[in-house]
Design a protein around this motif. Structure first.
Motif, PDB file in Angstrom:
ATOM      1  N   SER A  70       1.192  40.524 -21.365  1.00 55.18           N
ATOM      2  CA  SER A  70       0.040  40.603 -20.472  1.00 55.18           C
ATOM      3  C   SER A  70      -1.227  40.393 -21.290  1.00 55.18           C
ATOM      4  CB  SER A  70      -0.012  41.961 -19.755  1.00 55.18           C
ATOM      5  OG  SER A  70      -1.111  42.035 -18.865  1.00 55.18           O
ATOM      6  N   VAL A  71      -2.264  39.823 -20.653  1.00 54.53           N
ATOM      7  CA  VAL A  71      -3.535  39.556 -21.327  1.00 54.53           C
ATOM      8  C   VAL A  71      -4.681  39.928 -20.400  1.00 54.53           C
ATOM      9  CG1 VAL A  71      -2.578  37.692 -22.732  1.00 54.53           C
ATOM     10  CG2 VAL A  71      -3.618  37.158 -20.510  1.00 54.53           C
ATOM     11  N   GLY A  72      -5.869  40.118 -20.970  1.00 54.25           N
ATOM     12  CA  GLY A  72      -7.052  40.410 -20.178  1.00 54.25           C
ATOM     13  C   GLY A  72      -8.317  40.217 -20.975  1.00 54.25           C
ATOM     14  N   LEU A  73      -9.431  40.051 -20.287  1.00 56.38           N
ATOM     15  CA  LEU A  73     -10.749  39.957 -20.912  1.00 56.38           C
ATOM     16  C   LEU A  73     -11.605  41.112 -20.427  1.00 56.38           C
ATOM     17  CD1 LEU A  73     -11.493  36.151 -20.432  1.00 56.38           C
ATOM     18  CD2 LEU A  73     -11.265  37.291 -22.649  1.00 56.38           C
ATOM     19  N   ASP A  74     -12.369  41.733 -21.335  1.00 58.19           N
ATOM     20  CA  ASP A  74     -13.314  42.755 -20.893  1.00 58.19           C
ATOM     21  C   ASP A  74     -14.689  42.118 -20.670  1.00 58.19           C
ATOM     22  OD1 ASP A  74     -14.708  42.627 -23.372  1.00 58.19           O
ATOM     23  OD2 ASP A  74     -13.609  44.322 -24.214  1.00 58.19           O
ATOM     24  N   ALA A 127     -17.392  46.358 -21.747  1.00 60.57           N
ATOM     25  CA  ALA A 127     -17.249  45.805 -23.084  1.00 60.57           C
ATOM     26  C   ALA A 127     -16.639  46.837 -24.031  1.00 60.57           C
ATOM     27  CB  ALA A 127     -18.603  45.337 -23.613  1.00 60.57           C
ATOM     28  N   GLY A 128     -15.532  46.472 -24.672  1.00 60.73           N
ATOM     29  CA  GLY A 128     -14.885  47.359 -25.628  1.00 60.73           C
ATOM     30  C   GLY A 128     -13.868  48.302 -25.034  1.00 60.73           C
ATOM     31  N   ARG A 129     -13.613  48.210 -23.733  1.00 60.66           N
ATOM     32  CA  ARG A 129     -12.627  49.076 -23.084  1.00 60.66           C
ATOM     33  C   ARG A 129     -11.577  48.219 -22.372  1.00 60.66           C
ATOM     34  NH1 ARG A 129     -14.932  52.889 -18.615  1.00 60.66           N
ATOM     35  NH2 ARG A 129     -15.184  54.423 -20.294  1.00 60.66           N
ATOM     36  N   ALA A 130     -10.346  48.713 -22.395  1.00 61.42           N
ATOM     37  CA  ALA A 130      -9.274  48.093 -21.610  1.00 61.42           C
ATOM     38  C   ALA A 130      -8.432  49.178 -20.970  1.00 61.42           C
ATOM     39  CB  ALA A 130      -8.414  47.180 -22.475  1.00 61.42           C
ATOM     40  N   ASP A 173      -3.584  54.195 -19.133  1.00 62.66           N
ATOM     41  CA  ASP A 173      -4.435  54.626 -20.244  1.00 62.66           C
ATOM     42  C   ASP A 173      -5.714  53.802 -20.260  1.00 62.66           C
ATOM     43  OD1 ASP A 173      -2.698  56.518 -21.304  1.00 62.66           O
ATOM     44  OD2 ASP A 173      -1.807  55.136 -22.750  1.00 62.66           O
ATOM     45  N   ALA A 174      -6.833  54.441 -20.592  1.00 61.46           N
ATOM     46  CA  ALA A 174      -8.051  53.723 -20.980  1.00 61.46           C
ATOM     47  C   ALA A 174      -8.118  53.759 -22.499  1.00 61.46           C
ATOM     48  CB  ALA A 174      -9.288  54.382 -20.378  1.00 61.46           C
ATOM     49  N   VAL A 175      -8.257  52.601 -23.119  1.00 61.85           N
ATOM     50  CA  VAL A 175      -8.288  52.520 -24.579  1.00 61.85           C
ATOM     51  C   VAL A 175      -9.601  51.889 -25.022  1.00 61.85           C
ATOM     52  CG1 VAL A 175      -5.781  52.415 -24.782  1.00 61.85           C
ATOM     53  CG2 VAL A 175      -7.078  50.289 -24.600  1.00 61.85           C
ATOM     54  N   ARG A 176      -9.985  52.167 -26.277  1.00 60.59           N
ATOM     55  CA  ARG A 176     -11.274  51.745 -26.815  1.00 60.59           C
ATOM     56  C   ARG A 176     -11.102  50.931 -28.093  1.00 60.59           C
ATOM     57  NH1 ARG A 176     -16.255  51.064 -24.566  1.00 60.59           N
ATOM     58  NH2 ARG A 176     -16.593  52.678 -22.992  1.00 60.59           N
ATOM     59  N   LEU A 177     -11.927  49.898 -28.206  1.00 52.28           N
ATOM     60  CA  LEU A 177     -11.976  49.064 -29.393  1.00 52.28           C
ATOM     61  C   LEU A 177     -12.848  49.723 -30.458  1.00 52.28           C
ATOM     62  CD1 LEU A 177     -11.502  46.327 -30.834  1.00 52.28           C
ATOM     63  CD2 LEU A 177     -13.482  45.446 -29.560  1.00 52.28           C
ATOM     64  N   LEU A 185      -6.887  55.634 -28.106  1.00 48.24           N
ATOM     65  CA  LEU A 185      -6.868  56.141 -26.741  1.00 48.24           C
ATOM     66  C   LEU A 185      -8.212  56.768 -26.412  1.00 48.24           C
ATOM     67  CD1 LEU A 185      -5.248  56.884 -24.125  1.00 48.24           C
ATOM     68  CD2 LEU A 185      -4.741  59.068 -25.253  1.00 48.24           C
ATOM     69  N   GLU A 186      -8.816  56.315 -25.315  1.00 44.42           N
ATOM     70  CA  GLU A 186     -10.023  56.963 -24.815  1.00 44.42           C
ATOM     71  C   GLU A 186      -9.648  58.119 -23.897  1.00 44.42           C
ATOM     72  OE1 GLU A 186     -14.220  55.907 -22.514  1.00 44.42           O
ATOM     73  OE2 GLU A 186     -12.637  54.402 -22.638  1.00 44.42           O
TER      74      GLU A 186
END
Length: 451
Positions: A70-74, A127-130, A173-177, A185-186
């Protein structure tokens, strides 16, 4: 948690790795008549964004992204990749992605009795979250409890620690760059709008009554890329569609129907049928398009997150614009195996089935449509769809690669520049110019610019 950092680390970007493109966010969704798609209005994108503008570019070869699931853009245009227990990020300026393992629900080995059976999807957020979705096993039946999905709270009748632990399985999950490209993990999503859920950190469950653990497996996700609700996230699950703003959710809506059965004594009972929901799209006017194995629906979102789950069918703050099934294909109780749902700029709806190909639909009432099957596709399975601003529809097949249906609704041709036979996912990003279409296949990731 382990992190794989490229041997030659490129210059570090700020954590947000860019800012969302400026411009007019659009106008409020038009409730209109059934089938009225409205007009995309995201303003004029300021530039091409940070990624190459080649008409077709194989990111698996150019950037070494491999073959993720799976892929995505923030909103900062960071490219997120999901591969089992690994999360990868390719930031603007990177030459290869940075991979992190063991985050959130993937911190334990996958399995039926673990936190998750497997990971499923990834979608960008701010920006910076997925957001990362997971699959959990169906809960075992407790003969003492009437509802399979009901979990007693400590101190309530029939409470057991084993059943209580089911709250923590699957979900999102919400995760952070981080500044070095790694991911942490956020928060495991748990905040919701329902008063009964306040303070209960037990993942995603029924908003109205926390006891019901109904949304355990995340099957699809989509970020709203323009309009007044830009940034909202929708996920489909084993039960319905849930709306998320930031770290807060409201669960859930579903186009269900009631099955009436009669036992051997002649007593009738009815049960709500809500099969797993894979089909998910955002219409040009902001409507939310959903399809489970048997039914489909078009929802008009309201400005208030707490109103998402207020089911009043055709009325109320979040009404169904359309709710029905394909009576030309199957009866109500038969599975249609819908996997994708889009609306083109012409206003026509398209649904892709894993077993029965591509279907076009225009509503003739709120609950019935004019249905026709598209001919010309060499594969019966359709796994992904993407409607683009030029009026076309991209069709991801299971076995015959990527196809494009022209705005006239009849001209169909394969896109030969994209390798791979099975198209797993299509992600459209219209906020840059030329627009980006991410095509994930069994051979990796290719990006088209300009559709």
């Amino acid at each position: 948690m382990g992190t794989e950092v490229p041997p030659e680390t490129p210059p570090v970007l700020p954590v947000d790795a860019g800012t969302p493109p400026d411009g007019d966010a659009g106008t409020a969704p038009d409730a209109g008549e059934p089938g009225d798609a409205g007009t995309p209005d995201a303003g004029e994108p300021p530039d091409a964004g940070p990624w190459p503008t080649d008409a077709v570019l194989d990111y698996t070869r150019a950037f070494g992204v491999g073959r993720p699931r799976s892929v995505g853009l923030d909103e900062g245009l960071n490219l997120w990749l999901l591969d089992g227990d690994r999360i990868g990020v390719l930031r603007p300026g990177d030459t290869v992605p940075t991979w992190t393992t063991g985050v959130g629900q993937a911190r334990l080995p996958f399995g039926r009795d673990s936190l998750a059976i497997d990971s499923t999807v990834i979608c960008g957020g701010e920006a910076g979250r997925a957001y990362v979705g997971y699959r959990a096993a169906e809960m075992k039946k407790d003969p003492r409890i009437r509802q399979r999905t009901y979990i007693p709270w400590p101190g309530e009748d029939f409470y057991t620690p084993e059943r209580f632990a089911e709250y923590q399985k699957g979900d999102l999950d919400a995760v952070r760059l981080q500044s070095d490209g790694s991911v942490v993990l956020e928060e495991h999503i748990w905040r919701t709008t329902g008063s009964s859920n306040e303070g209960r950190k037990i993942g995603i469950h029924n908003t109205n009554d926390f006891h019901y653990e109904e949304d355990r497996s995340v099957l699809n996700c989509a970020r709203v890329t323009r309009g007044p609700y830009r940034g909202d996230l929708y996920i489909t699950t084993n039960h319905g569609v849930t709306r998320i703003q930031g770290l807060t959710y409201n669960s859930h809506r579903h186009p269900g129907w009631y099955l009436i059965t009669t036992d051997e004594d002649g007593n009738e009972s009815e049960s709500l049928q809500c099969p797993p929901m894979y089909g998910l799209g955002i219409a040009p006017n902001g409507d939310v398009l959903v399809a489970n194995e048997q039914m489909l629906g078009v929802l008009v979102p309201s400005p208030k997150l707490e109103e998402w789950d207020r089911e009043k069918t055709w009325e109320g703050p979040t009404p169904w614009r359309f709710k029905g099934f394909n009576e030309v294909l199957n009866g109500q109780a038969a599975d249609d195996f819908w996997r994708a749902f889009e609306q083109t700029t012409s206003g026509r709806y398209y649904l892709g089935s894993k077993e029965f190909g591509l279907w076009a639909m225009t509503p003739k009432s709120r609950s019935a449509g004019n249905w026709s099957k598209l001919t010309g596709l060499p594969a019966k399975g359709v796994l992904a769809l993407a409607a683009t601003d030029d009026g076309a529809l991209y069709i991801g097949t299971d076995g015959a690669g990527l196809w494009r249906l022209e705005p006239d609704g009849t001209t169909l041709a394969r896109v030969p520049q994209v390798s791979g036979q099975s198209v797993l996912q299509l992600v459209y990003e219209p906020t840059v110019k030329p627009s980006m279409l991410l095509v994930l296949t069994d051979q990796g990731l290719t990006v088209l610019r300009g559709p």
